[in-house]
Design an enzyme around this catalytic site. Sequence first.
Site, PDB file in Angstrom:
ATOM      1  CG  ASP A  91      -1.937  -1.115   1.346  1.00  0.00           C
ATOM      2  OD1 ASP A  91      -2.051  -2.104  -0.031  1.00  0.00           O
ATOM      3  OD2 ASP A  91      -2.360  -1.840   2.329  1.00  0.00           O
TER       4      ASP A  91
ATOM      5  CE  LYS B 270      -5.343   6.064   6.554  1.00  0.00           C
ATOM      6  NZ  LYS B 270      -5.400   4.823   5.691  1.00  0.00           N
TER       7      LYS B 270
ATOM      8  CG  ASP C 277      -3.478   4.259  -2.411  1.00  0.00           C
ATOM      9  OD1 ASP C 277      -4.247   3.073  -2.392  1.00  0.00           O
ATOM     10  OD2 ASP C 277      -3.063   4.980  -2.277  1.00  0.00           O
TER      11      ASP C 277
END
Length: 1321
Positions: free
Chosen positions: A891, A960, A1153
């Site tokens: 990741d 986040k 991603d």
Amino acid sequence: METTLLSYSRQNLPRPARLYSTPSKRANAPALATATQPPSGYPPYMPTAQPTDASVNDMEGFLRRRTSYTMLPTPLPDDETNPLNDFYFTDSPTQDLLSVMDACLHNLYDVPRAKGIFERLRATDKGEVLLDSRVYNSFIEAFLEMALDKDSDQPAGWVEDAWKLFHELDGEQTNARPTANTYALMLLAWLRYNSESGLIKPLAFTDAHDPAALLRSMIDRQIPVTLVVSDRAFTSNDEASQAIQALSKAAVEMGLSKIVNELGMAESLGRQEADPLEDVPEAKPVLRRKKLENIQMTHAEDGRIVDIEVQGPIENDSYEIPFNLETLRKHLSQVVFARRVLAEDVAARQKLLEESVYDVAVERLKHQAELFDELGLSNKAMKSTDLRTWMWEWHQKLQIRLKAEIDHIVQEENRLGRKIESKSGEMKRSAGLSPFLSLLTPEKLSLIAIMELMHLQGTGGVADGMKTARALLAVGKAVELEHKAEMCKKSNLPIPTSSGRTSDHSFFTRLGYRDLQARRVAARKFMEDAEDWTTDWTQVVRVKVGSFLVDALMDVATVMRTGVDKRTGEAISEEQPAFFHSYEYLRGYKLGVIKLNPLISEKMAKESIRETLHPRHLPMLVKPKPWLSHDQGGYLYNKTWVMRFKESQEQQSYLRHASSLGNLELIYASLDVLGNTPWKINRRIFDIVLEVWNSGTRWCKIPPAAFDAPEPEKPENFDTDPRAKMIYLTRQKQYALGRANNHSDRCSVNYKIEIARAFLGDTIYFPHNVDFRGRAYPLPPHLSHIGDDLSRGLLMFGEAKPLGERGLRWLKIHLANLYGYDKANFDERVSFVHDHLDDIFDSADNPLEGKKWWTKADDPWQCLATCIELKAALQSPDPHTYECALPVHQDGTCNGLQHYAALGGDAQGARQVNLDVTDRPSDVYTFVAEMVEKAMEEDVKLDHKYAKMLTGKISRKVVKQTVMTTVYGVTFIGAREQIEKQLKDRGDIAAEECWLAASYVAKKVLLCIGDLFKGAKDIQTWLNSCARLIAKSIPPDRLDAATDVERTFGTGRKMVKSTEATRLKKEQMTSVVWTTPLGLPIVQPYRATRRKQIITSLQTVFISDPNSPTSVNASKQASAFPPNFIHSLDATHMMLTALECKTQGVTFASVHDSYWTHPSSIDQMSTIIRDTFIALHSSDVLGKLGDEFLQRYKGYKIPVSSLKNTSFIPGFGPTARRISGSKAKKQSASEVDLADEPADEVSEESKSVVRTGDADAQVLAALQSPVDVGEKKKRGRPSVTPAAAVMDENKFVDLTSFLPPLPQKGVFDVSTIKKSLYFFS
């Protein structure tokens, strides 16, 4: 002289076939008596594995080249038109006519009506550009079918119309040209109706062509005769055989030996019995006596035929296999594709799955009903416990109702003729629907309506229901898709795959790219020619068809509800509607919704719901059809576009045009790589999930069968204390929302379990397409690796590979990551796993009864799957040789920031997101969370309520999403919503306090971030400024219209006289468009909202019309450009990685991603990830974007009045500066009188268009000049600042001279990433 029936060699194949076949060893091979079998191997779309360095060098060279742009004109306002705009952007009225024409042609429903529409379209420039060869062929075929079937007593008129259309095509009197299908149809017309020996009826026509004339035209247009004689127009073996004989005779008379060879090969192939079971002895086919023409051929020394002489027919005692058209087509398709048909076992299942979905659904429902009857359970109350029984009863009633309703509509339309539009009421709402409703049987229409409504349950934020507009559109769209799927099935052609032999070239070399394109184009052409023409429906047609079906369903569908009378205790049963219409308020808007009866909602959360799933919602049993064009790929028969559109016709046009130019080859190839990755269901995890599901308890993100949260108690002081009342109502609302979400989540998990159960033991595949930014998504919406933790835990790769030493290490690291221990270095993560081996083994052995260590993981189901796999590996005789099929992830670290740091050479940002070399992984989210906690300490000392409440609760997870989206332009409101959701999910903060607490934290987070990402902010500002200017610009050919105020616009009472300001706004139609490094054109779809009102029997529906262009939304174009551009870059990086993994033989899957492969391949994939990222960012991405803007928007002008209303000065970096003082009024461009200037100094053109160079420089200089905000007004008139004075002299400035310069790049060297351990980890 050598005599033979056929001279055949591989070199004599028609040219398209050579793209998929290999030449024979000898060009001058001797003549053969029989044709050779086509080769068994099929060349692929994919290249062979190559050395890493060579492949990477090819990629770097490819990315540094000049990208091929797809350039289209800017859409015109809705009150303007021209042929070019009509070609690329079809309006809704014209598209409606095309769809009605298509529906009327289907099954010869109303050919005269279709012919009338066809003639009307041909008479207009707007329609003529849309009528291609396939449309003409559809009409020729319909005319011939009318002559043969519906109007067989008087065929002459129809056949003559067919010949007239062919004459126009052949004489190039239209934009269309004849194709192989055209010539096949005209051969049929000649065979059936020629004046000498017509099979049906000899007729004489002035425009008719004999086979010789048709053959001559084919040769002139380089159309292979083999494609003509194997065309789908021939529906019988005899007609195809006669066509071959007629063309052969003509070729002999014309001395065309090559054509004779090809036709002889075709006839020989057609007489072969296809035998897919090579090792099984053949049963001798039925033979018939063979009659031969005595053909004498003279051959040259090299084997070519130089002379042909026909000496008359002779009788022969030998026998031949009867000519079979299907055999010929199968062989010729093998020649064209040079590959075998898909493996019969799974291919047949996939074909059945897509072909017979509604038939299978009917049989399942019918079987369930019959089973109840056999068991004596015919009582309605007993049947009511089963969802499928209800669906069967609805279906039986609905199909009868639909048949009667459709017959009534047809009768009314026939009675009223074409004047339906003048009628009112119910008949007007269903006007013109009969052609569309007749495309499918009432049985299929019934099932579509039932299955779609059941599937839409709980969507769009509506609990136990759906939005009305969405439901009507979805049902109408499903009817359209099923009709198109039936058209695809009719051809019965083999589907090309991307497997088989491989090319010798990389994807990124010139030869490799051209080879990829040539193969795709040949396959696409073959598939398109073999399918009937269809066209897209407009939103209005979809809504009307959907409304008709949904309204009928709601009338007939009922359920039996049983309850207990609280007073008497008696059971009471009542028949209630299964669906009902109502209104709800959502975010302040009144919204029409279709609700399910609560009894149905409860059943959907508990029972099997397989019957509501269409194959387009499911994985595939075979590799997906490779992407051959913008709408050819994925599922075998269900039509899908390669891009998911945002109601934007402009996106569709760009995509279609880019595909035709060959700019999308690597996009198609990368989607094929993703789709060809095999998967299977993890049986161990499935069994555990099923056990938890059947227990009905809440367990690791599986919701309980009954909502288990306690309902808030009403306080005693509810009526007297306003605060207590507010708190109770807030908590009650939160409880109701939680209960609704629990039900929705329960239905979602039900879908996943049912799909997983259906595919146990199978190898499955996920076809992919992209969104408008280029990000890839699997087509199946319910179960795929892009889903939640449960979906991912249920899946594993379809093939296993030995772990090896490094693979075993990566499996352990992967387990630590899934548990949440992912910010330590790799050695510490391995140690973490070693320290918890007992817990891991216990989790694998006793997942539900043991210590349940795995349930505390961030991703529990994936963690459990890894525990099971690691235990199996460690307990195997040799862990390094253990065959592992579990995907391991790599990741990115805040991938958007990684791209920003690489684009700007930002050394500080690179260190924060692991682009630079570090001993430990950097975690920017934890860093910001700690900064917020530290900032809150000061507020705690001041006794701040929310600082005290939130101390110790600002975790990495809370901040986040906000940190991640900061560089994408997240606002305070957006940040507050993100943080509020995270605080609610914690569960330790009162619901009524979450909103104010989130406001407090959002301010702190945004303040703490500050200059943390300064390099990214500079690039974001540049992108935003460019987009804002582009959205304000006007194409050079529209400048005169933009300043023309002598016009009105609107209709009826809403006619409005245009002013210069309104006209300029209407002419601002320019979207931000750019091209990714792989050639995909990205078009931002953000335009002003315009709704069209559609009156249905349920309610008035307002829908957007993508075929009706509106001016762009400049604000949205600007704010969305930075995130969309970054997303297009991460999509490009993923696709480059996918192609390189394919080249090197590495299994690959991705979730944006997050890149997945086998544990043993992680090191190899990690190298590829870094190489592709470096290659991408070494290609001057921003510089190329700037160059594209200069070329794409060359000559575009910006109205000066638009600049005067802008609060920043684009072109001079990120510094914002006001054009004029806050109190000084700005003089509009329309108030300036240019007529006072000397006539010899001002031309007519200069009145509307600024002269580039000096004029632009004056405007730029004026914009930078200081403004005296305290300047006093004189004589009551507003003062004119230097900037305003210069700009008012020039109504337009050149866009390209105003584009800001690129931000200065920093010192970070992107090649450093090669040494970064934690770049992707």
